[in-house]
Scaffold this active site. Structure first.
Site, short mmCIF file in Angstrom:
data_model
loop_
_atom_site.label_atom_id
_atom_site.label_comp_id
_atom_site.label_asym_id
_atom_site.label_seq_id
_atom_site.Cartn_x
_atom_site.Cartn_y
_atom_site.Cartn_z
N HIS A 126 9.67 12.64 7.88
CA HIS A 126 8.67 11.71 8.40
C HIS A 126 9.20 10.32 8.65
CE1 HIS A 126 5.54 14.54 6.38
NE2 HIS A 126 5.97 15.02 7.54
N CYS A 134 9.99 0.21 19.22
CA CYS A 134 8.80 -0.25 19.97
C CYS A 134 7.88 0.92 20.30
CB CYS A 134 9.19 -1.02 21.23
SG CYS A 134 9.79 -0.03 22.58
N CYS A 154 8.89 -6.08 21.44
CA CYS A 154 10.23 -5.60 21.82
C CYS A 154 10.69 -6.38 23.05
CB CYS A 154 10.13 -4.11 22.15
SG CYS A 154 11.62 -3.40 22.86
N CYS A 156 11.24 -5.20 25.71
CA CYS A 156 10.57 -4.60 26.88
C CYS A 156 9.10 -5.00 26.93
CB CYS A 156 10.68 -3.07 26.82
SG CYS A 156 9.65 -2.28 25.57
N SER A 195 1.32 17.25 -2.55
CA SER A 195 0.02 17.95 -2.59
C SER A 195 0.03 19.14 -1.65
CB SER A 195 -1.10 16.98 -2.18
OG SER A 195 -0.84 16.48 -0.86
C1 BV8 Z 1 2.47 17.38 13.81
C2 BV8 Z 1 4.75 9.00 7.55
C3 BV8 Z 1 2.62 18.43 15.90
C4 BV8 Z 1 3.74 7.93 7.86
C5 BV8 Z 1 3.39 10.99 7.15
C6 BV8 Z 1 -5.08 16.83 14.35
C7 BV8 Z 1 -4.33 16.12 15.28
C8 BV8 Z 1 -2.96 16.07 15.19
C9 BV8 Z 1 -2.31 16.71 14.15
C10 BV8 Z 1 -3.06 17.37 13.24
C11 BV8 Z 1 -4.43 17.46 13.31
N1 BV8 Z 1 -4.87 18.19 12.25
C12 BV8 Z 1 -3.83 18.57 11.51
C13 BV8 Z 1 -2.73 18.10 12.09
C14 BV8 Z 1 -1.41 18.24 11.63
C15 BV8 Z 1 -1.12 17.00 10.77
C16 BV8 Z 1 -1.56 17.27 9.34
O1 BV8 Z 1 -0.91 17.98 8.64
N2 BV8 Z 1 -2.70 16.68 8.94
C17 BV8 Z 1 -3.20 16.94 7.60
C18 BV8 Z 1 -3.81 15.65 7.04
C19 BV8 Z 1 -4.20 18.07 7.67
N3 BV8 Z 1 0.31 16.83 10.83
C20 BV8 Z 1 0.83 16.03 11.75
O2 BV8 Z 1 0.19 15.32 12.51
C21 BV8 Z 1 2.33 16.07 11.82
N4 BV8 Z 1 2.77 16.25 13.15
O3 BV8 Z 1 1.81 18.27 13.37
O4 BV8 Z 1 3.02 17.38 15.07
C22 BV8 Z 1 1.40 17.94 16.61
C23 BV8 Z 1 1.52 16.88 17.47
C24 BV8 Z 1 0.40 16.45 18.17
C25 BV8 Z 1 -0.84 17.09 17.99
C26 BV8 Z 1 -0.95 18.14 17.07
C27 BV8 Z 1 0.17 18.56 16.38
C28 BV8 Z 1 2.92 14.77 11.32
C29 BV8 Z 1 2.64 14.64 9.86
C30 BV8 Z 1 3.41 13.44 9.31
C31 BV8 Z 1 2.47 12.32 9.00
N5 BV8 Z 1 3.24 11.19 8.44
N6 BV8 Z 1 4.16 10.00 6.65
C32 BV8 Z 1 3.51 7.02 6.68
O5 BV8 Z 1 4.06 7.26 5.59
O6 BV8 Z 1 2.75 6.04 6.86
S1 BV8 Z 1 2.63 12.06 6.09
C33 BV8 Z 1 2.46 11.26 4.60
O7 BV8 Z 1 1.41 11.90 3.94
C34 BV8 Z 1 3.64 11.42 3.71
O8 BV8 Z 1 4.84 11.33 4.40
C35 BV8 Z 1 3.43 12.78 3.13
O9 BV8 Z 1 3.99 13.74 3.91
C36 BV8 Z 1 1.95 12.93 3.21
C37 BV8 Z 1 1.38 12.82 1.83
O10 BV8 Z 1 1.71 14.03 1.22
P1 BV8 Z 1 2.40 14.03 -0.20
O11 BV8 Z 1 3.79 13.53 -0.06
O12 BV8 Z 1 2.20 15.37 -0.74
O13 BV8 Z 1 1.65 12.95 -1.05
P2 BV8 Z 1 0.19 13.06 -1.65
O14 BV8 Z 1 -0.23 11.69 -1.98
O15 BV8 Z 1 -0.65 13.92 -0.75
O16 BV8 Z 1 0.39 13.91 -2.99
C38 BV8 Z 1 1.16 13.36 -4.04
C39 BV8 Z 1 1.44 14.49 -5.00
O17 BV8 Z 1 2.27 14.01 -6.02
C40 BV8 Z 1 0.17 15.02 -5.68
O18 BV8 Z 1 0.22 16.45 -5.70
C41 BV8 Z 1 0.28 14.47 -7.10
O19 BV8 Z 1 -0.29 15.35 -8.06
C42 BV8 Z 1 1.77 14.42 -7.28
N7 BV8 Z 1 2.25 13.46 -8.26
C43 BV8 Z 1 1.69 12.28 -8.64
N8 BV8 Z 1 2.49 11.70 -9.57
C44 BV8 Z 1 3.57 12.50 -9.75
C45 BV8 Z 1 3.42 13.63 -8.92
N9 BV8 Z 1 4.33 14.61 -8.86
C46 BV8 Z 1 5.41 14.51 -9.65
N10 BV8 Z 1 5.63 13.47 -10.48
C47 BV8 Z 1 4.73 12.46 -10.56
N11 BV8 Z 1 4.96 11.42 -11.40
#
Ligand code: BV8
Length: 251
Positions: A126, A134, A154, A156, A195
């Site tokens: 990600h 840009c 940018c 541009c 998650s």
């Molecule tokens: C894609 C960068 C093809 C940005 C991130 C509608 C329209 C378009 C797309 C979609 C749609 N519906 C669904 C989708 C697909 C979408 C998606 O998956 N949505 C989800 C919400 C349903 N995905 C996308 O859009 C991806 N691209 O599919 O492209 C496409 C293209 C166009 C149109 C359609 C499809 C792109 C996804 C990437 C998004 N960018 N990050 C930024 O950071 O600002 S995602 C971001 O959230 C993070 O990078 C990470 O991936 C995600 C969070 O997930 P986690 O890392 O798991 O974190 P979270 O907080 O959820 O959980 C933390 C965990 O840690 C918990 O389980 C907790 O218990 C645990 N924890 C806590 N403490 C500890 C611990 N574990 C261990 N030790 C500890 N101490």
């Protein structure tokens, strides 16, 4: 997490064997960085950002609708990331890579803490919050001053944005093919601190399970894959990973 918790010793044996054979793949999420003081996506946004939905802020639509707000949100996160340090969980993964002939760290995180911990073979699914480009043409931008309240432009003329993959944007073309290959060529996949809700990253554990690859999950909380993995280790990665790697080193 109790040292004698069911399965931990078995996991260490699998990892030790994998180190000298097919190797190890690891998928990390925001949970790995939470002990470095970086909020996860599921932590309720606190303070200034209470009431905002990260999935909306982290999207092209969100940026177009309110570039200044999105810019300030990333600037706030960038400050937290720059002030953070790798925690023992990051460091344990870097040590495990040194022990293994084949090792790939696939991260959803954008904070570069795995790089700073010394991990080498990293796939950033990600992107990286510390780089900018840009909005229109993705021209790379050099240094961007912290504390700006609106995106600089940018050369541009297009506003700058962080070099991360937003919701609705495709991942870098090579990211998932490389990550999938890494998983399929390993004998153990560790899934740590995620998650498992964001696609396509969340498909990787299922690819491993369908291919008969051992899957080990580390998380203080159960997730949608916890009932399907070979071993679920309940606990924080900053405590569990150093303990597991210490067992691997004893074998
Ligand atoms: C894609 C960068 C093809 C940005 C991130 C509608 C329209 C378009 C797309 C979609 C749609 N519906 C669904 C989708 C697909 C979408 C998606 O998956 N949505 C989800 C919400 C349903 N995905 C996308 O859009 C991806 N691209 O599919 O492209 C496409 C293209 C166009 C149109 C359609 C499809 C792109 C996804 C990437 C998004 N960018 N990050 C930024 O950071 O600002 S995602 C971001 O959230 C993070 O990078 C990470 O991936 C995600 C969070 O997930 P986690 O890392 O798991 O974190 P979270 O907080 O959820 O959980 C933390 C965990 O840690 C918990 O389980 C907790 O218990 C645990 N924890 C806590 N403490 C500890 C611990 N574990 C261990 N030790 C500890 N101490």
């Amino acid at each position: 997490m109790l040292p004698g918790q069911k399965g931990i010793k078995e996991v260490a044996v699998w990892l030790a064997s994998a180190c000298s054979s097919r190797g190890i793949a690891v998928l990390t999420g925001a949970g790995v960085s939470s002990e470095s003081g970086i909020p996860t996506f599921r932590d309720k946004l606190t303070g200034l950002w209470e009431g905002y939905d990260p999935a909306k802020l982290a999207s092209p639509q969100g940026f177009v609708a309110n570039p200044n707000l999105v810019w300030q949100w990333y600037d706030w996160r960038r400050g937290i990331v720059e002030a953070a340090s790798p925690n023992p969980g990051h460091l344990a993964l870097a040590r495990l890579e040194q022990l293994s002939q084949h090792f790939t760290l696939i991260t959803q995180n954008v904070d570069r803490l795995h790089h700073r911990a010394g991990s080498k073979n990293i796939i950033e699914l990600h992107g990286n919050i510390l780089n900018y480009s840009c909005f229109s043409k993705r021209h790379p931008a050099n240094f961007v001053a912290p504390g700006l309240t609106e995106p600089p432009l940018c050369h541009c003329g297009s506003p700058l944005r962080p070099d991360v993959v937003w919701f609705g944007e495709s991942l870098p073309a090579s990211a998932m093919p490389l990550a999938t290959d890494a998983v399929l060529s390993s004998s153990v996949l560790m899934v740590v601190g995620t998650s498992g809700l964001v696609q396509p990253a969340a498909s990787l554990p299922y690819i491993a399970l369908e291919s008969g690859i051992k899957v080990v999950e580390i998380n203080p909380v159960r997730t949608p894959i916890s009932d399907q993995v070979d071993v679920f280790i309940e606990g924080p990665s900053g405590g569990v990973l150093p303990y597991v790697v210490s067992l691997v080193e004893e074998l």
